[in-house]
Write a protein that holds these residues in place. Sequence first.
Motif, PDB file in Angstrom:
ATOM      1  N   ILE A   1       0.932  -1.122   0.285  1.00 60.96           N
ATOM      2  CA  ILE A   1       0.151  -0.226   0.066  1.00 60.96           C
ATOM      3  C   ILE A   1       0.625   0.955  -0.281  1.00 60.96           C
ATOM      4  O   ILE A   1       1.738   1.644   1.202  1.00 60.96           O
ATOM      5  CB  ILE A   1      -1.024  -0.296   0.889  1.00 60.96           C
ATOM      6  CG1 ILE A   1      -2.258  -1.145   1.586  1.00 60.96           C
ATOM      7  CG2 ILE A   1      -1.743   1.494   0.969  1.00 60.96           C
ATOM      8  CD1 ILE A   1      -2.921  -1.275   2.516  1.00 60.96           C
ATOM      9  N   ILE A   2       0.693   2.330  -0.958  1.00 58.76           N
ATOM     10  CA  ILE A   2       0.980   3.906  -0.835  1.00 58.76           C
ATOM     11  C   ILE A   2       0.183   4.517  -0.178  1.00 58.76           C
ATOM     12  O   ILE A   2      -0.953   5.188  -0.986  1.00 58.76           O
ATOM     13  CB  ILE A   2       2.131   3.949  -2.009  1.00 58.76           C
ATOM     14  CG1 ILE A   2       3.386   2.634  -2.821  1.00 58.76           C
ATOM     15  CG2 ILE A   2       2.294   5.329  -2.840  1.00 58.76           C
ATOM     16  CD1 ILE A   2       2.931   3.288  -4.001  1.00 58.76           C
ATOM     17  N   ALA A   3       0.474   4.447   0.467  1.00 54.45           N
ATOM     18  CA  ALA A   3      -0.608   5.542   1.415  1.00 54.45           C
ATOM     19  C   ALA A   3      -0.200   7.202   1.700  1.00 54.45           C
ATOM     20  O   ALA A   3       0.965   7.385   1.029  1.00 54.45           O
ATOM     21  CB  ALA A   3      -0.877   5.536   2.997  1.00 54.45           C
ATOM     22  N   ASP A   4      -1.062   8.120   1.677  1.00 59.75           N
ATOM     23  CA  ASP A   4      -0.975   9.632   1.698  1.00 59.75           C
ATOM     24  C   ASP A   4      -0.125   9.955   0.100  1.00 59.75           C
ATOM     25  O   ASP A   4       0.388  10.576   0.241  1.00 59.75           O
ATOM     26  CB  ASP A   4      -0.182   9.638   2.702  1.00 59.75           C
ATOM     27  CG  ASP A   4      -0.917   9.257   4.731  1.00 59.75           C
ATOM     28  OD1 ASP A   4      -2.149   9.640   3.987  1.00 59.75           O
ATOM     29  OD2 ASP A   4      -0.052   8.765   4.899  1.00 59.75           O
ATOM     30  N   ALA A   5      -0.528   9.736  -0.668  1.00 60.45           N
ATOM     31  CA  ALA A   5       0.190  10.319  -1.953  1.00 60.45           C
ATOM     32  C   ALA A   5       0.188  11.318  -2.294  1.00 60.45           C
ATOM     33  O   ALA A   5       1.030  11.644  -3.416  1.00 60.45           O
ATOM     34  CB  ALA A   5      -0.502   9.117  -3.029  1.00 60.45           C
ATOM     35  N   GLU A   6      -1.171  12.161  -2.217  1.00 63.12           N
ATOM     36  CA  GLU A   6      -0.996  13.708  -1.969  1.00 63.12           C
ATOM     37  C   GLU A   6       0.166  14.334  -1.669  1.00 63.12           C
ATOM     38  O   GLU A   6       0.811  15.054  -2.020  1.00 63.12           O
ATOM     39  CB  GLU A   6      -1.663  14.095  -1.620  1.00 63.12           C
ATOM     40  CG  GLU A   6      -2.578  14.028  -0.197  1.00 63.12           C
ATOM     41  CD  GLU A   6      -3.127  12.884   0.034  1.00 63.12           C
ATOM     42  OE1 GLU A   6      -2.657  13.173   1.150  1.00 63.12           O
ATOM     43  OE2 GLU A   6      -2.554  11.939   0.195  1.00 63.12           O
ATOM     44  N   ARG A   7       0.816  13.507  -0.839  1.00 53.80           N
ATOM     45  CA  ARG A   7       2.060  14.193  -0.012  1.00 53.80           C
ATOM     46  C   ARG A   7       3.227  14.241  -0.805  1.00 53.80           C
ATOM     47  O   ARG A   7       4.130  14.823  -0.839  1.00 53.80           O
ATOM     48  CB  ARG A   7       2.320  13.740   1.438  1.00 53.80           C
ATOM     49  CG  ARG A   7       1.198  13.778   2.934  1.00 53.80           C
ATOM     50  CD  ARG A   7       1.407  13.029   3.451  1.00 53.80           C
ATOM     51  NE  ARG A   7       0.844  13.437   5.005  1.00 53.80           N
ATOM     52  CZ  ARG A   7       0.233  13.209   5.875  1.00 53.80           C
ATOM     53  NH1 ARG A   7       1.614  11.921   6.342  1.00 53.80           N
ATOM     54  NH2 ARG A   7      -0.632  13.119   7.387  1.00 53.80           N
TER      55      ARG A   7
END
Length: 126
Positions: free
Chosen positions: A43-49
């Motif tokens: 999982i690649i989370a917080d991709a907006e960061r």
Amino acid sequence: MKLIFGGAYQGKLDYALSAYHLTEKDVYHCDMESMVINFDKKIIADAERFVLACIKEGVNAKECLEDNLERLQDKIVIFDDISQGIVPIDKTERAWREMTGRCMTFLGQEAEDVIRVFCGIGSKVK
């Protein structure tokens, strides 16, 4: 690839962990200071960061994702949808918002599944 998006604090990560039987060990959390993505995690989370880190460095985040599309094929990518509300006055925040939308659009077209999470409930968009 699976793309999961929704507003802040809507339970996107919890949804992904539960739906795909994963644990926090399977998650890479992007941060606003680094253009690095750990493709070893499921999982690649917080991709907006990640997108914001690219904006700060003058790098096109969408091109980075295009260049790594093959590495994203078996991943779950999670974005906060930052496109709602009043358009920011700050130039960097406007650029971040626009590029995040472009990245989500690109990944949404490439993804096998696109899921919007609201109040912890996932709705399949694609």
